[in-house]
Design a protein around this motif. Structure first.
Motif, mmCIF file in Angstrom:
data_model
loop_
_atom_site.group_PDB
_atom_site.id
_atom_site.type_symbol
_atom_site.label_atom_id
_atom_site.label_comp_id
_atom_site.label_asym_id
_atom_site.label_seq_id
_atom_site.Cartn_x
_atom_site.Cartn_y
_atom_site.Cartn_z
ATOM 1 N N ALA A 1 30.810 26.057 42.495
ATOM 2 C CA ALA A 1 30.855 25.194 42.925
ATOM 3 C C ALA A 1 30.910 25.092 44.743
ATOM 4 O O ALA A 1 29.737 24.516 45.098
ATOM 5 N N ILE A 2 31.204 26.510 44.806
ATOM 6 C CA ILE A 2 30.859 26.889 46.159
ATOM 7 C C ILE A 2 29.109 27.375 46.618
ATOM 8 O O ILE A 2 28.593 26.289 47.279
ATOM 9 N N VAL A 3 28.757 28.112 45.531
ATOM 10 C CA VAL A 3 27.334 28.019 45.261
ATOM 11 C C VAL A 3 26.666 27.044 46.038
ATOM 12 O O VAL A 3 25.856 26.049 46.277
ATOM 13 N N HIS A 4 27.006 25.399 44.571
ATOM 14 C CA HIS A 4 26.387 24.305 44.458
ATOM 15 C C HIS A 4 26.584 23.667 46.098
ATOM 16 O O HIS A 4 24.928 23.287 46.646
ATOM 17 N N ALA A 5 27.272 23.681 46.423
ATOM 18 C CA ALA A 5 27.517 22.884 48.079
ATOM 19 C C ALA A 5 26.997 23.683 48.655
ATOM 20 O O ALA A 5 26.227 22.552 49.675
ATOM 21 N N LYS A 6 26.491 25.130 48.660
ATOM 22 C CA LYS A 6 25.669 25.480 49.468
ATOM 23 C C LYS A 6 24.328 25.126 49.433
ATOM 24 O O LYS A 6 23.500 24.948 50.717
#
Length: 155
Positions: A9-14
Protein backbone atom coordinates in the motif's frame (compact mmCIF):
# COMPACT_ATOMS: atom_id res chain seq x y z
CA UNK A 1 -6.31 -11.57 -5.63
CA UNK A 2 -4.36 -11.70 -2.36
CA UNK A 3 -4.65 -9.36 0.56
CA UNK A 4 -2.80 -6.05 0.11
CA UNK A 5 0.08 -5.68 2.57
CA UNK A 6 1.00 -2.45 4.30
CA UNK A 7 4.29 -2.32 2.40
CA UNK A 8 2.46 -2.75 -0.93
CA UNK A 9 0.00 0.00 0.00
CA UNK A 10 2.90 2.37 0.78
CA UNK A 11 4.57 1.59 -2.56
CA UNK A 12 1.26 2.02 -4.41
CA UNK A 13 0.52 5.38 -2.78
CA UNK A 14 4.00 6.64 -3.69
CA UNK A 15 3.61 5.40 -7.28
CA UNK A 16 0.28 7.20 -7.66
CA UNK A 17 1.82 10.37 -6.21
CA UNK A 18 4.77 10.18 -8.63
CA UNK A 19 2.50 9.59 -11.64
CA UNK A 20 0.42 12.61 -10.68
CA UNK A 21 3.47 14.80 -10.19
CA UNK A 22 4.67 13.74 -13.67
CA UNK A 23 1.15 14.32 -15.03
CA UNK A 24 1.29 17.91 -13.80
CA UNK A 25 4.64 18.56 -15.48
CA UNK A 26 3.49 20.33 -18.64
CA UNK A 27 3.07 23.87 -19.90
CA UNK A 28 -0.46 25.22 -19.35
CA UNK A 29 -2.09 26.95 -22.29
CA UNK A 30 -5.52 27.62 -20.81
CA UNK A 31 -7.63 27.43 -17.65
CA UNK A 32 -8.54 23.79 -18.31
CA UNK A 33 -4.84 22.89 -18.26
CA UNK A 34 -4.48 24.88 -15.05
CA UNK A 35 -7.31 22.85 -13.48
CA UNK A 36 -5.73 19.57 -14.62
CA UNK A 37 -2.35 20.57 -13.17
CA UNK A 38 -3.97 21.68 -9.91
CA UNK A 39 -5.89 18.40 -9.61
CA UNK A 40 -2.80 16.30 -10.41
CA UNK A 41 -0.72 18.13 -7.81
CA UNK A 42 -3.49 17.87 -5.20
CA UNK A 43 -3.85 14.12 -5.87
CA UNK A 44 -0.06 13.65 -5.66
CA UNK A 45 0.17 15.53 -2.36
CA UNK A 46 -2.73 13.54 -0.89
CA UNK A 47 -1.11 10.24 -1.88
CA UNK A 48 2.24 11.32 -0.42
CA UNK A 49 0.45 12.19 2.84
CA UNK A 50 -1.25 8.78 2.74
CA UNK A 51 2.14 7.09 2.23
CA UNK A 52 3.55 8.99 5.24
CA UNK A 53 0.63 7.91 7.43
CA UNK A 54 0.99 4.30 6.29
CA UNK A 55 4.73 4.38 7.07
CA UNK A 56 3.93 5.72 10.54
CA UNK A 57 1.35 2.96 11.03
CA UNK A 58 3.90 0.39 9.87
CA UNK A 59 6.44 1.64 12.42
CA UNK A 60 3.86 1.29 15.23
CA UNK A 61 2.91 -2.20 14.05
CA UNK A 62 6.60 -3.16 13.93
CA UNK A 63 7.08 -1.90 17.50
CA UNK A 64 4.00 -3.82 18.62
CA UNK A 65 5.28 -7.05 17.01
CA UNK A 66 8.61 -6.59 18.82
CA UNK A 67 6.80 -6.15 22.14
CA UNK A 68 7.97 -2.54 22.45
CA UNK A 69 4.56 -0.88 22.27
CA UNK A 70 2.33 -0.98 25.34
CA UNK A 71 -1.38 -0.21 25.25
CA UNK A 72 -2.41 1.28 28.53
CA UNK A 73 -5.89 0.47 29.85
CA UNK A 74 -6.32 4.01 31.19
CA UNK A 75 -4.64 7.39 30.98
CA UNK A 76 -3.65 10.20 33.30
CA UNK A 77 -6.85 11.91 34.43
CA UNK A 78 -9.01 8.76 34.28
CA UNK A 79 -10.81 7.50 37.37
CA UNK A 80 -10.21 4.00 38.69
CA UNK A 81 -12.06 2.21 41.45
CA UNK A 82 -10.90 0.20 44.43
CA UNK A 83 -12.95 -1.49 47.11
CA UNK A 84 -11.88 0.24 50.32
CA UNK A 85 -13.48 -0.77 53.58
CA UNK A 86 -16.38 -2.51 51.87
CA UNK A 87 -17.43 0.08 49.32
CA UNK A 88 -16.11 1.29 45.94
CA UNK A 89 -13.82 4.31 46.20
CA UNK A 90 -12.68 6.35 43.18
CA UNK A 91 -9.14 7.51 42.55
CA UNK A 92 -7.77 9.71 39.79
CA UNK A 93 -4.74 8.48 37.85
CA UNK A 94 -2.04 11.15 38.17
CA UNK A 95 1.01 9.50 36.60
CA UNK A 96 2.52 6.24 35.50
CA UNK A 97 6.00 4.81 35.18
CA UNK A 98 7.83 1.61 34.41
CA UNK A 99 9.32 -0.21 37.36
CA UNK A 100 8.07 -2.33 40.19
CA UNK A 101 5.52 -1.77 42.88
CA UNK A 102 6.89 -3.47 46.00
CA UNK A 103 3.55 -3.29 47.82
CA UNK A 104 2.18 -5.82 45.31
CA UNK A 105 5.13 -8.23 45.16
CA UNK A 106 4.18 -11.73 46.22
CA UNK A 107 7.01 -13.43 48.16
CA UNK A 108 6.98 -16.62 46.08
CA UNK A 109 6.99 -14.76 42.75
CA UNK A 110 9.58 -12.06 43.37
CA UNK A 111 9.88 -8.61 41.88
CA UNK A 112 8.62 -8.04 38.36
CA UNK A 113 8.86 -4.82 36.40
CA UNK A 114 5.68 -3.50 34.85
CA UNK A 115 3.70 -0.32 34.30
CA UNK A 116 2.88 1.35 37.62
CA UNK A 117 -0.04 3.77 37.95
CA UNK A 118 -0.04 6.44 40.66
CA UNK A 119 -3.36 7.71 41.93
CA UNK A 120 -4.78 10.55 43.96
CA UNK A 121 -7.64 10.37 46.40
CA UNK A 122 -10.55 12.80 46.65
CA UNK A 123 -8.65 15.22 48.91
CA UNK A 124 -5.93 15.70 46.31
CA UNK A 125 -2.87 13.84 47.52
CA UNK A 126 -1.12 10.99 45.76
CA UNK A 127 -2.00 8.15 48.04
CA UNK A 128 -0.62 5.11 46.35
CA UNK A 129 0.22 3.08 43.32
CA UNK A 130 -0.66 -0.20 41.70
CA UNK A 131 0.82 -2.32 38.93
CA UNK A 132 -1.08 -2.64 35.66
CA UNK A 133 -1.59 -6.34 36.37
CA UNK A 134 -3.96 -5.47 39.23
CA UNK A 135 -6.55 -3.96 36.90
CA UNK A 136 -9.53 -6.27 36.99
CA UNK A 137 -8.33 -7.95 40.19
CA UNK A 138 -8.15 -5.25 42.89
CA UNK A 139 -8.41 -2.07 40.82
CA UNK A 140 -11.22 -1.49 38.32
CA UNK A 141 -11.91 0.83 35.43
CA UNK A 142 -15.59 1.26 36.31
CA UNK A 143 -17.53 1.55 39.56
CA UNK A 144 -19.79 -1.28 38.39
CA UNK A 145 -16.84 -3.66 38.01
CA UNK A 146 -15.63 -2.75 41.51
CA UNK A 147 -19.12 -3.40 42.94
CA UNK A 148 -19.31 -6.78 41.17
CA UNK A 149 -15.98 -7.84 42.66
CA UNK A 150 -17.10 -6.66 46.08
CA UNK A 151 -20.24 -8.81 45.79
CA UNK A 152 -18.09 -11.83 44.79
CA UNK A 153 -15.89 -11.30 47.83
CA UNK A 154 -18.92 -11.04 50.15
CA UNK A 155 -20.26 -14.37 48.91
Amino acid sequence: MGKLTLEEAIVHAKEVAEKNYRGADFESIDSIDDDIKTNCIKCAEEHMQLAEWLEELKSYKDLEEQGLLVRLPCKVGDMVWDNDFGYPESYEIKAFSYGYCDSYVEPDIGIEDEIIFYYENSIGSITGSFPMGEIGKTVFLTREDAKKKLEEIKK
